[in-house]
Design a protein around this motif. Sequence first.
Motif, PDB file in Angstrom:
ATOM      1  N   GLU A  54       0.930  -1.245  -0.418  1.00  0.00           N
ATOM      2  CA  GLU A  54      -0.207  -0.414  -0.095  1.00  0.00           C
ATOM      3  C   GLU A  54       1.276   1.549  -0.144  1.00  0.00           C
ATOM      4  O   GLU A  54       0.014   2.447  -0.755  1.00  0.00           O
ATOM      5  CB  GLU A  54      -1.268  -0.181   1.193  1.00  0.00           C
ATOM      6  CG  GLU A  54      -1.861  -1.478   1.419  1.00  0.00           C
ATOM      7  CD  GLU A  54      -3.226  -0.771   2.135  1.00  0.00           C
ATOM      8  OE1 GLU A  54      -2.618  -0.009   2.618  1.00  0.00           O
ATOM      9  OE2 GLU A  54      -4.081  -2.315   2.355  1.00  0.00           O
ATOM     10  N   ASN A  55       1.915   1.380   0.326  1.00  0.00           N
ATOM     11  CA  ASN A  55       3.305   2.539   0.949  1.00  0.00           C
ATOM     12  C   ASN A  55       4.199   2.628  -0.448  1.00  0.00           C
ATOM     13  O   ASN A  55       4.533   2.871  -0.167  1.00  0.00           O
ATOM     14  CB  ASN A  55       3.780   2.542   2.268  1.00  0.00           C
ATOM     15  CG  ASN A  55       2.793   2.817   3.342  1.00  0.00           C
ATOM     16  OD1 ASN A  55       1.530   3.471   2.672  1.00  0.00           O
ATOM     17  ND2 ASN A  55       2.128   2.326   4.105  1.00  0.00           N
ATOM     18  N   GLU A  56       4.055   1.442  -1.184  1.00  0.00           N
ATOM     19  CA  GLU A  56       5.202   1.254  -2.523  1.00  0.00           C
ATOM     20  C   GLU A  56       4.403   2.001  -3.588  1.00  0.00           C
ATOM     21  O   GLU A  56       3.795   1.766  -4.306  1.00  0.00           O
ATOM     22  CB  GLU A  56       5.064  -0.435  -2.463  1.00  0.00           C
ATOM     23  CG  GLU A  56       6.257  -0.717  -3.333  1.00  0.00           C
ATOM     24  CD  GLU A  56       7.898  -0.332  -2.747  1.00  0.00           C
ATOM     25  OE1 GLU A  56       8.659   0.930  -4.055  1.00  0.00           O
ATOM     26  OE2 GLU A  56       8.320  -0.485  -1.865  1.00  0.00           O
ATOM     27  N   GLN A  57       5.485   2.802  -4.011  1.00  0.00           N
ATOM     28  CA  GLN A  57       5.266   3.734  -4.697  1.00  0.00           C
ATOM     29  C   GLN A  57       6.109   2.651  -6.445  1.00  0.00           C
ATOM     30  O   GLN A  57       5.219   3.622  -7.370  1.00  0.00           O
ATOM     31  CB  GLN A  57       5.712   5.601  -4.683  1.00  0.00           C
ATOM     32  CG  GLN A  57       7.848   5.337  -5.041  1.00  0.00           C
ATOM     33  CD  GLN A  57       8.328   6.240  -4.818  1.00  0.00           C
ATOM     34  OE1 GLN A  57       8.634   6.533  -3.974  1.00  0.00           O
ATOM     35  NE2 GLN A  57       8.702   7.472  -5.700  1.00  0.00           N
ATOM     36  N   TYR A  58       6.251   2.256  -5.746  1.00  0.00           N
ATOM     37  CA  TYR A  58       6.432   1.348  -7.373  1.00  0.00           C
ATOM     38  C   TYR A  58       5.744  -0.115  -7.357  1.00  0.00           C
ATOM     39  O   TYR A  58       6.130  -1.442  -8.555  1.00  0.00           O
ATOM     40  CB  TYR A  58       8.208   0.712  -7.259  1.00  0.00           C
ATOM     41  CG  TYR A  58       9.041   2.213  -7.713  1.00  0.00           C
ATOM     42  CD1 TYR A  58       9.145   2.936  -8.350  1.00  0.00           C
ATOM     43  CD2 TYR A  58       9.276   2.701  -5.566  1.00  0.00           C
ATOM     44  CE1 TYR A  58       9.911   4.841  -8.022  1.00  0.00           C
ATOM     45  CE2 TYR A  58      10.846   3.783  -5.728  1.00  0.00           C
ATOM     46  CZ  TYR A  58      10.868   4.950  -6.891  1.00  0.00           C
ATOM     47  OH  TYR A  58      11.410   5.943  -6.819  1.00  0.00           O
ATOM     48  N   PHE A  59       5.029   0.042  -7.535  1.00  0.00           N
ATOM     49  CA  PHE A  59       3.725  -1.401  -7.340  1.00  0.00           C
ATOM     50  C   PHE A  59       2.234  -0.503  -8.291  1.00  0.00           C
ATOM     51  O   PHE A  59       2.097   0.728  -7.122  1.00  0.00           O
ATOM     52  CB  PHE A  59       3.265  -1.876  -5.733  1.00  0.00           C
ATOM     53  CG  PHE A  59       2.690  -2.916  -5.774  1.00  0.00           C
ATOM     54  CD1 PHE A  59       2.134  -4.305  -7.010  1.00  0.00           C
ATOM     55  CD2 PHE A  59       1.370  -2.255  -5.161  1.00  0.00           C
ATOM     56  CE1 PHE A  59       1.240  -5.098  -7.168  1.00  0.00           C
ATOM     57  CE2 PHE A  59       0.367  -3.277  -5.289  1.00  0.00           C
ATOM     58  CZ  PHE A  59       0.442  -4.678  -5.733  1.00  0.00           C
ATOM     59  N   ARG A  60       1.754  -1.155  -8.721  1.00  0.00           N
ATOM     60  CA  ARG A  60       0.566  -0.582  -9.263  1.00  0.00           C
ATOM     61  C   ARG A  60      -0.160  -2.408  -9.295  1.00  0.00           C
ATOM     62  O   ARG A  60       0.280  -2.812  -9.612  1.00  0.00           O
ATOM     63  CB  ARG A  60       0.634  -0.238 -10.501  1.00  0.00           C
ATOM     64  CG  ARG A  60       1.708   0.930 -10.644  1.00  0.00           C
ATOM     65  CD  ARG A  60       0.389   2.178 -10.032  1.00  0.00           C
ATOM     66  NE  ARG A  60       1.046   3.580 -10.439  1.00  0.00           N
ATOM     67  CZ  ARG A  60       2.581   4.163  -9.492  1.00  0.00           C
ATOM     68  NH1 ARG A  60       2.058   3.702  -8.271  1.00  0.00           N
ATOM     69  NH2 ARG A  60       1.824   5.289  -9.668  1.00  0.00           N
ATOM     70  N   LEU A  61      -1.426  -1.726  -9.018  1.00  0.00           N
ATOM     71  CA  LEU A  61      -2.661  -3.028  -9.035  1.00  0.00           C
ATOM     72  C   LEU A  61      -3.633  -2.471 -10.203  1.00  0.00           C
ATOM     73  O   LEU A  61      -4.289  -1.345  -9.446  1.00  0.00           O
ATOM     74  CB  LEU A  61      -3.097  -3.105  -6.955  1.00  0.00           C
ATOM     75  CG  LEU A  61      -4.633  -3.618  -7.830  1.00  0.00           C
ATOM     76  CD1 LEU A  61      -4.347  -4.864  -8.118  1.00  0.00           C
ATOM     77  CD2 LEU A  61      -5.105  -3.584  -6.675  1.00  0.00           C
ATOM     78  N   LEU A  62      -4.078  -3.149 -10.683  1.00  0.00           N
ATOM     79  CA  LEU A  62      -4.991  -2.592 -11.738  1.00  0.00           C
ATOM     80  C   LEU A  62      -6.202  -4.266 -11.068  1.00  0.00           C
ATOM     81  O   LEU A  62      -5.858  -5.063 -10.999  1.00  0.00           O
ATOM     82  CB  LEU A  62      -4.870  -2.515 -12.788  1.00  0.00           C
ATOM     83  CG  LEU A  62      -3.608  -2.128 -14.288  1.00  0.00           C
ATOM     84  CD1 LEU A  62      -3.642  -2.322 -15.600  1.00  0.00           C
ATOM     85  CD2 LEU A  62      -4.098  -1.105 -13.469  1.00  0.00           C
ATOM     86  N   ALA A  63      -7.598  -3.213 -11.081  1.00  0.00           N
ATOM     87  CA  ALA A  63      -8.320  -4.426 -10.794  1.00  0.00           C
ATOM     88  C   ALA A  63      -9.554  -3.481 -12.049  1.00  0.00           C
ATOM     89  O   ALA A  63      -9.748  -2.798 -11.781  1.00  0.00           O
ATOM     90  CB  ALA A  63      -8.369  -4.205  -9.310  1.00  0.00           C
ATOM     91  N   SER A  64     -10.500  -4.909 -11.432  1.00  0.00           N
ATOM     92  CA  SER A  64     -12.373  -4.546 -12.461  1.00  0.00           C
ATOM     93  C   SER A  64     -12.725  -3.450 -12.134  1.00  0.00           C
ATOM     94  O   SER A  64     -12.413  -2.880 -10.673  1.00  0.00           O
ATOM     95  CB  SER A  64     -12.701  -5.852 -12.091  1.00  0.00           C
ATOM     96  OG  SER A  64     -14.319  -5.654 -12.866  1.00  0.00           O
ATOM     97  N   GLU A  65     -13.550  -2.865 -12.577  1.00  0.00           N
ATOM     98  CA  GLU A  65     -13.572  -1.419 -12.245  1.00  0.00           C
ATOM     99  C   GLU A  65     -15.218  -1.985 -12.730  1.00  0.00           C
ATOM    100  O   GLU A  65     -15.695  -1.868 -14.372  1.00  0.00           O
ATOM    101  CB  GLU A  65     -13.797   0.288 -12.980  1.00  0.00           C
ATOM    102  CG  GLU A  65     -12.168   0.050 -12.091  1.00  0.00           C
ATOM    103  CD  GLU A  65     -11.246   1.120 -12.447  1.00  0.00           C
ATOM    104  OE1 GLU A  65     -12.263   2.098 -13.715  1.00  0.00           O
ATOM    105  OE2 GLU A  65     -10.346   1.559 -12.313  1.00  0.00           O
TER     106      GLU A  65
END
Length: 283
Positions: A54-65
């Motif tokens: 959650e605090n990792e700036q070099y991580f991204r999560l793509l999830a269904s919208e």
Amino acid sequence: MFDELLLGKDAKASLEAFLAKPAHAILLTGQRGTGLTSIANLLAKELLGSKNLENEQYFRLLASEKGTIPIESVRDLQGFFALTVPGNSAIKRVVVIDDADTLSTEAQNALLKTLEEPPQGSVLILATHDSKRLLATIRSRTTELAIPAPSKRQTADWFIVKGYAPADIERAYLMADGSLRQMQAILSGKSSTDTDTIRAVLAGTSYDRLLYVDGMAKDKAAANEFVDNLVRVATVSLERAANQNPTTMTRWQSVLRASTTAQDALEKNGNTKLVLTDLMLSL
């Protein structure tokens, strides 16, 4: 490192091999409830050496919208991949795409360009319960790893170690049809759908059942959970009826038919209230 997850030896070995020599993209496949999301997040933590994504700036999560991952979400990754990351670590950025099968066709085509020319020092982790909905070109450019579902005995032993009673585990297994995520939610009291609700719906009149619609329709996740659990209960009950009480088979066949129809409609983003109304009138 995977001790917190219920995995077979082969799956653990494959995941450890991936971490030892990461490919630019991995596709995790398996039935619902096998823990794909948890596995993907754990891989991301290990690759980035992070304890809190959650605090990792070099991580991204793509999830269904609303049932899909739009092309805009994939396009936004271009700026993320362009970030300058300090340090000498081999892996600098990680993207997790959860329920990757919900990527729109346009989003898949946009992602394909990234897979064809993978950004240096970046890893994409895709998780899906239905890989057939992904473009063949997407699948061919990833390292696919199938995560098998654990046996009922393995599942029961795992939850017993966590302190749950065998009778409660058996009840949760019946409701969740072995889905680890659903079982955990039921056993921890975080599931919004329980066997009492399903029994009340099945035992009630059409009018009684319709009273549940408005409340469920306001929360699509709860509606999906109710329908998924109804499908599981009907499936297991039909199997038991075939072996123990054939006279009830017609009833459970009808429930299974109605609930799977509702499940398909919700997956296709049908109007939640209309889908639930049709379901309640069909039971």
